[in-house]
Scaffold this active site. Structure first.
Site, PDB file in Angstrom:
ATOM      1  CB  SER A  74      -0.899   0.001   1.242  1.00 25.92           C
ATOM      2  OG  SER A  74      -1.531   1.249   1.421  1.00 25.92           O
ATOM      3  CE1 TYR A  81      -4.187  -1.950   4.884  1.00 24.48           C
ATOM      4  CE2 TYR A  81      -3.291   0.180   4.194  1.00 24.48           C
ATOM      5  CZ  TYR A  81      -3.918  -1.021   3.892  1.00 24.48           C
ATOM      6  OH  TYR A  81      -4.294  -1.286   2.597  1.00 24.48           O
ATOM      7  CE  LYS A  91      -2.051  -3.968   2.874  1.00 26.88           C
ATOM      8  NZ  LYS A  91      -2.336  -5.252   2.193  1.00 26.88           N
TER       9      LYS A  91
END
Length: 304
Positions: A152, A165, A169
């Site tokens: 991401s 997150y 990622k």
């Protein structure tokens, strides 16, 4: 050249909706047999039902393709091993793994519960590791494999409220780098896809007119390129709204300062030189950093 997947067997995790569903449909439409995995839970990872995966399987079968449903959580390694065995028992091999499963538990780091941090890392990072580990022996034995991680822009560049997150990622990129090196002699190519797409995970984060341009379907071509037999390896491909870019982790040329007592002050004064991007490289492996540093030191010694 048409990207054809006839005879290939693919596993797509998190494929009950959104981007994963589009990945599964596209692979099936181009001839792949697809195991559709989805826990069937909420965006935060709670709950679960195989219904979401089965609906995609029904869609593929209705279009004349071959597919199987699986509701395993990627956090459960035994269940992931059984999922891979399910595909192998049905179709004899596993050629493609698309690690797409994920959850969100967004909050600023100051307010984030560490249990939420850990769960997001468990799903994104350990989930990808579990799936890679489960398919790895099969891919080694058949001397062929294509693995696509889903990273991401948050992992690559950061984003407010997504420390968990982002950490998970970018960790997938680190996993990709090493697996690509280790898999090379076995014909296993490992790459990462950084998508920008309107899914359940992006609802409310962008204006509706922007989300309308970010159809998940627009990301799928990048996945197909990374999953195809002609795929590169160790590539980070970014995709969204029909646009495509590549991201690189680079190493600048740097400078040699030695080990004197005033090196901290010298480094502070010359930090701009250290960060100068002219002549930077994309290292072939982690050895490049040490080789660069020794090279600078040896050159300095010769000059002295």
């Amino acid at each position: 050249m048409k990207l054809d997947f006839q005879g290939r067997v693919a596993i797509v995790t998190g494929a009950g909706g959104g981007l994963g569903r589009q990945h599964a449909l596209a692979l099936a439409a181009r001839g792949a047999k697809v195991l559709v995995n989805d826990l069937g839970g909420a965006v935060d990872g709670s709950g679960g039902s195989v219904g979401a995966a089965q609906a995609v399987v029904d869609e593929i079968r209705a279009a004349g393709g071959q597919a199987l449903a699986n509701g395993a959580s990627v956090t459960d390694f035994a269940a992931v091993q059984a999922m891979v065995q399910q595909a192998a028992d049905a179709w004899g091999r596993v050629d493609i793994l698309v690690n797409n499963a994920g959850i969100l538990r967004d909050k600023s780091f100051a307010k984030m519960d560490m249990a939420d941090f850990a769960l997001v890392v468990q799903v994104h990072l350990m989930g990808a590791a579990h799936c890679c580990k489960a398919v790895w022996p099969l891919m080694q034995a058949q001397n062929y494999g294509r693995i696509v991680m889903t990273t991401s822009s948050t992992g690559l560049y950061g984003n407010f409220g997504q420390a968990n997150y982002g950490a998970a990622k970018l960790a997938q990129v680190g996993l990709m780098q090493t697996l690509a090196i280790e898999g090379a002699k076995h014909g296993i190519h490992v790459n990462a896809l950084a998508p920008t797409a309107a899914t359940r995970m992006t609802e409310g984060l962008m204006p509706e007119e922007v989300l309308a341009r970010l159809a998940p379907e627009a990301v799928v071509p990048a996945m197909l390129v990374l999953a195809h037999e002609s795929a590169p390896t160790r590539t980070i491909l970014c995709a969204g709204a029909g646009s495509f870019e590549a991201a690189h982790i680079t190493l600048t040329r740097g400078i040699h300062l030695g080990q004197g007592g005033d090196v901290p002050e010298q480094l502070a004064a010359r930090l701009a030189e250290v960060c100068e991007r002219a002549g930077e490289q994309v290292p072939a492996s982690g050895l490049a950093q040490g080789q660069n540093e020794i090279g600078l030191a040896m050159a300095a010694a010769v000059r002295a």
